[in-house]
Design an enzyme around this catalytic site. Structure first.
Site, short mmCIF file in Angstrom:
data_model
loop_
_atom_site.label_atom_id
_atom_site.label_comp_id
_atom_site.label_asym_id
_atom_site.label_seq_id
_atom_site.Cartn_x
_atom_site.Cartn_y
_atom_site.Cartn_z
N HIS A 20 0.85 -1.21 0.00
CA HIS A 20 0.00 0.00 0.00
C HIS A 20 0.88 1.26 0.00
O HIS A 20 0.60 2.22 -0.72
CB HIS A 20 -0.87 0.05 1.27
CG HIS A 20 -1.93 -1.00 1.38
ND1 HIS A 20 -1.99 -1.88 2.43
CD2 HIS A 20 -3.01 -1.29 0.60
CE1 HIS A 20 -3.06 -2.67 2.31
NE2 HIS A 20 -3.69 -2.34 1.19
N LYS A 44 -16.17 -7.48 5.97
CA LYS A 44 -14.91 -8.24 5.84
C LYS A 44 -14.37 -8.69 7.20
O LYS A 44 -13.29 -9.26 7.26
CB LYS A 44 -13.85 -7.39 5.14
CG LYS A 44 -13.94 -7.38 3.62
CD LYS A 44 -12.61 -6.88 3.03
CE LYS A 44 -12.57 -6.99 1.53
NZ LYS A 44 -11.32 -6.46 0.98
N ARG A 93 -2.34 -5.59 -8.64
CA ARG A 93 -1.24 -6.54 -8.47
C ARG A 93 -1.30 -7.53 -9.63
O ARG A 93 -0.97 -7.21 -10.74
CB ARG A 93 -1.36 -7.22 -7.11
CG ARG A 93 -1.02 -6.28 -5.97
CD ARG A 93 -1.51 -6.79 -4.65
NE ARG A 93 -2.97 -6.73 -4.60
CZ ARG A 93 -3.69 -7.08 -3.55
NH1 ARG A 93 -3.11 -7.52 -2.47
NH2 ARG A 93 -5.00 -6.97 -3.57
N SER A 131 -2.80 -7.76 2.81
CA SER A 131 -3.02 -7.68 4.26
C SER A 131 -3.33 -9.07 4.81
O SER A 131 -2.93 -9.39 5.94
CB SER A 131 -4.19 -6.73 4.56
OG SER A 131 -3.90 -5.44 4.09
#
Ligand code: ADP
Length: 162
Positions: A20, A44, A93, A131
């Site tokens: 990030h 989430k 990504r 993450s």
């Protein structure tokens, strides 16, 4: 060159990783001011509360007045309208990010037609970093120093009571 002086980088940031941060630094080549918008994202089930996620990011960028960090629990386009920002930055990504990002970008454009999405790719060493991977490593006592900053590593260790 983009005409916009302000960009917004939204995400869950649970927690913020060096991937990030790589995107944040790249964004500052295009924008004078960057707002990092931390989505509450209860669905989430984040490990960190939104306030903790905001604090960790503020600690990292405390010396940079061009970066502001906010928490939010609304539609991104509504937050952007309120803050008068028209460009959203997202990181891309692998190909696996693409479909979801395309869907969000096109939906956001339908909700607000002046809104543009800008995709940036991180340095190669962060392409497979997420993450979730960081949380997995933290939960199993792994070395986190390549993936997160010291303040985030400490918070992860506190969460997993090491
Ligand atoms: P979200 O739940 O909104 O996807 P994330 O915190 O997972 O929130 O990601 C926020 C943004 O940062 C997304 O655009 C994501 O693709 C990007 N991102 C996450 N990890 C990386 C990384 N290692 N390198 C580049 N971009 C990343």
């Amino acid at each position: 060159m983009l005409k916009s002086k302000k960009g917004i980088y939204p995400g869950t940031f649970d927690p913020i990783t060096k991937g990030h941060i790589n995107i944040v630094k790249r964004s500052l080549k295009f924008f004078d001011k960057l707002i990092i918008a931390v989505a509450e994202n209860k669905e989430k089930s984040p490990l960190f509360e939104v306030e903790e996620r905001v604090e960790m990011i503020e600690e990292i960028f405390e010396d940079n007045d061009d970066i502001k960090v906010v928490g939010f629990d609304t539609l991104l386009v509504n937050l952007a309208r309120k803050l008068d920002v028209k460009v959203v930055i997202r990181g891309l990504r692998a190909v696996s990010d693409f479909e979801h990002e395309l869907q969000m970008a096109l939906t956001n454009r339908q909700l607000c037609k002046e809104f543009e999405s800008l995709f940036l790719m991180p340095s190669i060493e962060y392409v497979y970093l997420s993450s979730s991977v960081v949380k997995e490593i933290a939960s199993k006592n792994g070395d986190l120093s390549k993936f997160v900053t010291d303040n985030v590593e400490k918070r992860l260790n506190d969460k997993f009571e090491k």
